[in-house]
Design a protein around this motif. Structure first.
Motif, PDB file in Angstrom:
ATOM      1  N   ASN A  21      -1.393  43.580  46.326  1.00  0.00           N
ATOM      2  CA  ASN A  21      -0.145  44.338  46.508  1.00  0.00           C
ATOM      3  C   ASN A  21       0.712  43.715  47.602  1.00  0.00           C
ATOM      4  OD1 ASN A  21      -1.056  46.063  44.595  1.00  0.00           O
ATOM      5  ND2 ASN A  21      -1.550  47.736  45.992  1.00  0.00           N
ATOM      6  N   ARG A  22       0.039  43.273  48.669  1.00  0.00           N
ATOM      7  CA  ARG A  22       0.774  42.727  49.808  1.00  0.00           C
ATOM      8  C   ARG A  22       1.510  41.442  49.414  1.00  0.00           C
ATOM      9  NH1 ARG A  22      -3.312  41.661  53.526  1.00  0.00           N
ATOM     10  NH2 ARG A  22      -3.455  43.874  54.009  1.00  0.00           N
ATOM     11  N   VAL A  23       0.845  40.594  48.630  1.00  0.00           N
ATOM     12  CA  VAL A  23       1.487  39.336  48.225  1.00  0.00           C
ATOM     13  C   VAL A  23       2.735  39.620  47.389  1.00  0.00           C
ATOM     14  CG1 VAL A  23       1.227  37.252  46.817  1.00  0.00           C
ATOM     15  CG2 VAL A  23      -0.623  37.980  48.324  1.00  0.00           C
ATOM     16  N   LEU A  24       2.597  40.529  46.435  1.00  0.00           N
ATOM     17  CA  LEU A  24       3.747  40.848  45.588  1.00  0.00           C
ATOM     18  C   LEU A  24       4.882  41.453  46.398  1.00  0.00           C
ATOM     19  CD1 LEU A  24       1.993  40.223  43.137  1.00  0.00           C
ATOM     20  CD2 LEU A  24       2.802  42.328  42.099  1.00  0.00           C
ATOM     21  N   PHE A  25       4.500  42.385  47.254  1.00  0.00           N
ATOM     22  CA  PHE A  25       5.513  43.087  48.043  1.00  0.00           C
ATOM     23  C   PHE A  25       6.259  42.112  48.950  1.00  0.00           C
ATOM     24  CE2 PHE A  25       6.863  45.472  51.805  1.00  0.00           C
ATOM     25  CZ  PHE A  25       7.589  46.486  51.215  1.00  0.00           C
ATOM     26  N   ARG A  26       5.517  41.258  49.643  1.00  0.00           N
ATOM     27  CA  ARG A  26       6.148  40.323  50.581  1.00  0.00           C
ATOM     28  C   ARG A  26       7.035  39.321  49.851  1.00  0.00           C
ATOM     29  NH1 ARG A  26       1.224  38.962  54.744  1.00  0.00           N
ATOM     30  NH2 ARG A  26       1.383  40.850  55.987  1.00  0.00           N
TER      31      ARG A  26
END
Lengths: 274, 202
Positions: free
Chosen positions: B177-182
């Motif tokens: 999730n963090r990779v997509l969000f960032r």
């Protein structure tokens, strides 16, 4: 304050990747409907949806550019790698391999149709490759103009490609009758792009544009502006529509029920390229 | 991942009920407020469901027209569910529109065709497309690892399932999730930065 849909909170939306699954049609009908009811009133989810779609499309464009440039040239990969910075390109090539392999597995059942589509796309891409390079030149020219706004008009005669871009300022009051903006008509027919700040309330999403002569006679048909970078609208028209003289560009917003309301007028003088 | 607010005041049921009441009582500003509050979300819904932007624009106008008519006639029994009411009208209009024109609304398999139809053709669109491609190239180059780049390509282009990617690459759901969000945030930042330059130069 109560939430629009108490079960559809943001930790759940993030964890279940609802934004992405909705965008790609991977939500069931019920969950899709619930998410729609949520994001209709949720600006945060709207931003996420728009950002995800912009990002995906740009990623796809990047991949298709790489494939399109690569496809027609045997042995072209090494040439491509030599032309561009190595690290992003190697990463891109590796990632593309991953993507293509995974997609091939997923789409095995549709391989025949996909192959035919791909061939058509490659042919179209090859045809448009020259345009892409020319467009890149135009982009660089626009970037130079950004750095030196005063050079904008002076740089236009050098335009060797597609369109000349002009930014118009809003006309306020009657003034002395001299148009506030000026544009240069090219010697041979080409596209003109008139950029204006998006007028009216943010909620107005649909616009149309009319061009008229100084004495109010309409020029050409009603035009449909498109959204440009930032908060701007772009009105594209063939230069052959305009002769030297004074004109007014009127942007109208379509209100609920399809009623058109004038939002802003931009007067401009068109002159032939010396 | 950055904290996400759990409430959205714009979408509260109480506000919706008050807005419905004002529309019913003939408040001239209420119609405009309805469009301002729900217009953007409705357009996202319609663009996803329609075959092209022209259809979406037409259905957008029609949705508000039908909704206002129904609200004024007292056709909305649960005013706090205004968003659901609008979404329902929009969905029905899409189905009806394509039934009349004997064409299907957009299914997931049709997205590639819609992308093709929306492909930039004008000179300005081509410029914007090139700008976006440059931005996404920069976002990819700024990622921490090759694995993160793989996540984006496999999820967005190959449309692999999140669970499959996580299992394959040994990732936690949180990291994914963090990779997509960032990546999306960075893309947005750079795009906004570029738009700011545009405005500054104009």
């Amino acid at each position: 304050m109560p939430h629009i849909n108490d079960e559809m909170d943001h930790p759940y939306i993030d964890d279940e990747q609802l934004v992405e699954r909705y965008r790609t049609g991977r939500l069931g009908p019920e969950e899709s409907a619930r998410f729609e009811e949520h994001f209709l009133g949720c600006s945060l989810c709207q931003e996420q949806l728009e950002a995800a779609e912009d990002f995906r499309r740009s990623l796809a464009d990047l991949a298709s550019d790489a494939v399109a440039i690569e496809a027609p040239r045997p042995g072209g990969l090494s040439r491509r790698l030599a032309l561009l910075p190595p690290r992003p390109l190697l990463a891109l090539a590796a990632a593309l391999l991953v993507a293509v392999s995974a997609a091939a597995l997923l789409l095995l059942g549709q391989l025949g149709r996909a192959r035919s589509d791909l061939e058509s796309a490659r042919r179209a891409a090859a045809d448009s490759r020259r345009d892409a390079y020319e467009t890149r030149e135009a982009l660089e020219r626009v970037q130079r103009m950004r750095e030196k706004p005063d050079a904008r008009v002076a740089a236009l005669p050098a335009a060797a490609v597609g369109a000349a871009v002009f930014t118009l300022n809003l006309t306020r009051g009657a003034g002395d009758g001299t148009p506030e903006n000026s544009i240069v008509l090219p010697g041979s027919p080409e596209w003109l792009v008139l950029l204006v700040d998006r007028p009216g309330p943010k909620a107005i999403r649909t616009f149309r544009a009319r061009i008229s002569t100084a004495d109010g006679r309409p020029v050409g048909d009603v035009l449909t502006p498109s959204r440009a970078s930032g908060d701007q609208l772009a009105v594209a028209l063939p230069s052959s529509l305009l002769a030297p003289g004074d004109f007014a560009l009127t942007i109208e917003g379509l209100a609920t029920g399809g009623r058109a309301e004038p939002l802003a007028t931009y007067s401009f003088r068109a002159a032939r390229k010396p | 991942m950055a904290a996400v607010p759990s409430e959205d005041p714009e979408g509260s049921g109480g506000d919706s009920a008050r807005l419905v009441e004002r529309i019913r009582s003939g408040d001239p500003n209420a119609d405009r407020e309805l469009v301002e509050r729900f217009g953007r979300g409705l357009m996202i819904l319609l663009r996803r469901s329609s075959r092209n932007r022209g259809d979406a624009d037409d259905l957008y106008q029609e949705t508000f027209r039908v909704a206002l008519e129904k609200i004024r006639r007292g056709g909305l029994r649960e005013p706090e569910k205004l968003a659901g009411f609008l979404a329902g009208i929009a969905r029905n209009l899409v189905i009806e529109h394509y039934r009349r024109s004997s064409a299907r609304p957009v299914e997931s398999d049709d997205r590639a065709a819609r992308d093709l139809a929306d492909t930039a053709t004008g000179p300005l669109e081509k410029l914007l497309r090139l700008e976006r491609v440059e931005i996404v190239r920069r976002v990819l180059s700024e990622l921490d690892s090759e694995r993160d780049r793989q996540i984006l390509f496999r999820f967005y282009l190959a449309e692999e399932d999140k669970r499959l990617i996580c299992a394959d690459l040994g990732l936690s759901s949180l990291h994914f999730n963090r990779v997509l969000f960032r990546a999306r945030q960075r893309f947005r930042e750079l795009f906004t930065e570029l738009a700011g330059k545009d405005n500054g130069a104009g």
